[in-house]
Motif scaffolding. Structure first.
Motif, short mmCIF file in Angstrom:
data_model
loop_
_atom_site.label_atom_id
_atom_site.label_comp_id
_atom_site.label_asym_id
_atom_site.label_seq_id
_atom_site.Cartn_x
_atom_site.Cartn_y
_atom_site.Cartn_z
N PRO A 2 0.83 -1.20 0.00
CA PRO A 2 0.00 0.00 0.00
C PRO A 2 0.86 1.25 0.00
CG PRO A 2 0.01 -1.04 2.17
CD PRO A 2 0.70 -1.97 1.23
N SER A 3 0.30 2.35 -0.50
CA SER A 3 1.00 3.62 -0.51
C SER A 3 -0.02 4.74 -0.45
CB SER A 3 1.87 3.77 -1.75
OG SER A 3 1.08 3.78 -2.92
N THR A 4 0.46 5.92 -0.04
CA THR A 4 -0.39 7.09 0.03
C THR A 4 0.43 8.31 -0.34
OG1 THR A 4 -1.92 8.35 1.44
CG2 THR A 4 0.06 7.49 2.50
N THR A 5 -0.20 9.29 -0.95
CA THR A 5 0.50 10.49 -1.43
C THR A 5 0.07 11.69 -0.61
OG1 THR A 5 0.68 9.58 -3.66
CG2 THR A 5 0.89 11.97 -3.44
N LEU A 6 1.04 12.52 -0.28
CA LEU A 6 0.77 13.74 0.50
C LEU A 6 1.68 14.84 0.03
CD1 LEU A 6 2.58 13.75 3.93
CD2 LEU A 6 2.91 11.88 2.29
N ARG A 7 1.34 16.05 0.45
CA ARG A 7 2.17 17.21 0.17
C ARG A 7 3.15 17.41 1.32
NH1 ARG A 7 3.24 20.46 -4.37
NH2 ARG A 7 4.35 22.29 -3.60
N ILE A 8 4.44 17.53 1.00
CA ILE A 8 5.45 17.92 1.98
C ILE A 8 6.16 19.16 1.44
CG2 ILE A 8 5.75 15.58 2.86
CD1 ILE A 8 8.32 15.37 1.20
N SER A 9 7.02 19.74 2.24
CA SER A 9 7.73 20.92 1.77
C SER A 9 8.58 20.55 0.55
CB SER A 9 8.62 21.49 2.88
OG SER A 9 9.64 20.57 3.24
N GLY A 10 8.44 21.33 -0.49
CA GLY A 10 9.21 21.08 -1.69
C GLY A 10 8.48 20.28 -2.75
N GLY A 11 7.34 19.69 -2.43
CA GLY A 11 6.62 18.92 -3.43
C GLY A 11 5.74 17.86 -2.80
N THR A 12 5.60 16.74 -3.48
CA THR A 12 4.77 15.65 -2.98
C THR A 12 5.64 14.44 -2.66
OG1 THR A 12 4.34 14.81 -5.20
CG2 THR A 12 2.76 16.41 -4.31
N ALA A 13 5.07 13.56 -1.84
CA ALA A 13 5.72 12.29 -1.52
C ALA A 13 4.69 11.19 -1.61
CB ALA A 13 6.34 12.33 -0.13
N THR A 14 5.06 10.07 -2.17
CA THR A 14 4.24 8.87 -2.16
C THR A 14 4.91 7.86 -1.24
OG1 THR A 14 3.43 9.26 -4.40
CG2 THR A 14 3.22 7.03 -3.54
N VAL A 15 4.25 7.63 -0.11
CA VAL A 15 4.84 6.84 0.96
C VAL A 15 4.36 5.40 0.85
CG1 VAL A 15 5.03 6.57 3.47
CG2 VAL A 15 4.93 8.86 2.46
N GLU A 16 5.31 4.50 0.74
CA GLU A 16 5.01 3.08 0.72
C GLU A 16 5.18 2.52 2.13
OE1 GLU A 16 6.00 0.60 -2.87
OE2 GLU A 16 7.36 -0.33 -1.41
N TYR A 17 4.29 1.61 2.51
CA TYR A 17 4.38 1.05 3.85
C TYR A 17 3.88 -0.38 3.86
CZ TYR A 17 -0.70 1.91 4.26
OH TYR A 17 -2.07 1.90 4.07
N ASP A 18 4.28 -1.10 4.90
CA ASP A 18 3.76 -2.43 5.17
C ASP A 18 2.69 -2.34 6.25
OD1 ASP A 18 5.45 -3.79 3.42
OD2 ASP A 18 6.99 -4.11 4.94
N ILE A 19 1.69 -3.18 6.15
CA ILE A 19 0.70 -3.33 7.22
C ILE A 19 0.54 -4.82 7.49
CG2 ILE A 19 -1.20 -3.11 5.54
CD1 ILE A 19 -2.86 -1.89 7.90
N THR A 20 0.69 -5.19 8.74
CA THR A 20 0.76 -6.59 9.13
C THR A 20 0.02 -6.78 10.44
OG1 THR A 20 3.00 -6.62 8.20
CG2 THR A 20 2.33 -8.54 9.49
N GLY A 21 -0.69 -7.89 10.58
CA GLY A 21 -1.25 -8.27 11.88
C GLY A 21 -2.63 -7.70 12.14
N THR A 22 -3.03 -7.84 13.41
CA THR A 22 -4.35 -7.40 13.82
C THR A 22 -4.30 -6.96 15.27
OG1 THR A 22 -6.69 -8.06 13.96
CG2 THR A 22 -5.05 -9.72 14.54
N GLY A 23 -5.18 -6.00 15.61
CA GLY A 23 -5.21 -5.49 16.97
C GLY A 23 -4.97 -3.99 16.98
N PRO A 24 -4.66 -3.41 18.14
CA PRO A 24 -4.38 -1.98 18.22
C PRO A 24 -3.22 -1.59 17.31
CG PRO A 24 -4.60 -2.94 20.41
CD PRO A 24 -4.58 -4.08 19.46
N GLY A 25 -3.21 -0.35 16.88
CA GLY A 25 -2.20 0.10 15.95
C GLY A 25 -0.83 0.25 16.58
N LEU A 26 0.20 -0.12 15.83
CA LEU A 26 1.60 0.09 16.20
C LEU A 26 2.31 0.60 14.96
CD1 LEU A 26 4.20 -0.20 17.90
CD2 LEU A 26 4.25 -2.63 17.19
#
Length: 280
Positions: A2-26
């Motif tokens: 999964p990935s998500t795009t946002l505006r940061i200083s200087g332009g945009t960033a598309t952040v890739e991340y892993d999501i694993t497991g179940t339960g409260p967020g960490l």
């Protein structure tokens, strides 16, 4: 991934991340020149009890952006964007080195989001000695880029690992590690993150942190001095202190021991969250 795009200083960033497991967020935030893969052992240890989100910061892994300078606030926004995209309103938060600085920034600017905080090898403000080391890294990375050398990769174990590593490794195994590091480190990204390291000053934010906090130091950390760890502990109300018998790079030097230390703290916080609040 999964990935998500946002505006940061200087332009945009598309952040890739892993999501694993179940339960409260960490949410887990990696260090300079690393990637989200740094958190594999901890993720494996706690994924049965937590929904683990581990993003790549700008300059690392699968995250892409404008290619220019990034600030600590930019990196914090990237982590929050990944948490938002994963559906985490609030979460436990852990960071290593630069990731600890990012996590401290998040806990101080968005305290309502952070249920607990664990900081390994973090620091309050980049002092003169640390700045000299970071500038040395930048010189090594420039030479590597110009001449195809692996000087930065060769310096990493000297900076990051403690006596236990050196007592247990022979020359061929060490050279194999250096080759692996050279293949894994993205020089331009490492340089950009090191520039961010140079600008860290979290003093205005420490008093705003409300989450239960663990300051986890490495007993043989030659990059982050003991006084920095104690300043974090003193500046964050109620912060606890613990040590691991390793150097600055404990996630690589002792992956199992590092994961066990953090998993124990996170499980304690999970138990605390489940305890009923006594009636007034």
């Amino acid at each position: 991934m999964p990935s998500t795009t946002l505006r940061i200083s200087g332009g945009t960033a598309t952040v890739e991340y892993d999501i694993t497991g179940t339960g409260p967020g960490l949410v887990l935030v990696h260090g300079t020149a690393a990637t989200r893969e740094q958190w594999g052992p901890l993720t494996e240890a706690v994924a049965g009890r937590f929904t683990v989100v581990a993003p790549d910061l700008s300059g690392s892994g699968g995250t892409t952006d404008h290619g220019g300078p990034v600030t600590l606030a930019d990196l914090a926004d990237e982590v929050l964007a990944a948490a938002d995209h994963a559906g985490l309103d609030s979460f436990h938060l852990a960071g290593h080195s630069l990731g600890a600085a990012v996590a401290t920034h998040i806990a101080g600017t968005r305290p309502e989001r952070v249920r607990s905080l664990a900081l390994h090898a973090g620091w309050v403000r980049t002092d003169t000695r640390m700045a000299a080391e970071f500038r040395y890294w930048l010189e090594l990375l420039r030479v590597d880029a110009a001449y195809g050398t692996a000087l930065f990769a060769r310096a990493v174990p000297l900076m990051a690992f403690g006596p236990r590593y050196w007592e247990g490794v022979d020359a061929p195994a060490h050279e194999e590690l250096v080759r692996a590091l050279a293949g894994a480190i993205h020089g331009e990204g490492a340089a950009r993150q090191t520039e961010t390291d140079l600008a860290v000053d979290l003093r205005p934010l420490l008093g705003r942190i409300a989450a239960p906090t663990l300051v986890l130091a490495s007993a043989h950390d030659r990059l982050i001095g003991a006084e920095q760890q104690q300043a974090l502990r003193a500046g964050i109300a109620g912060a606890r202190y613990a040590e691991i018998d390793a150097g600055h790079g404990a996630p690589g030097e002792d992956p199992a021991g590092f994961a066990a230390k953090l998993a124990a703290y996170l499980d304690e916080r999970l138990t605390a969250d489940r305890e009923p609040t006594s009636a007034a």
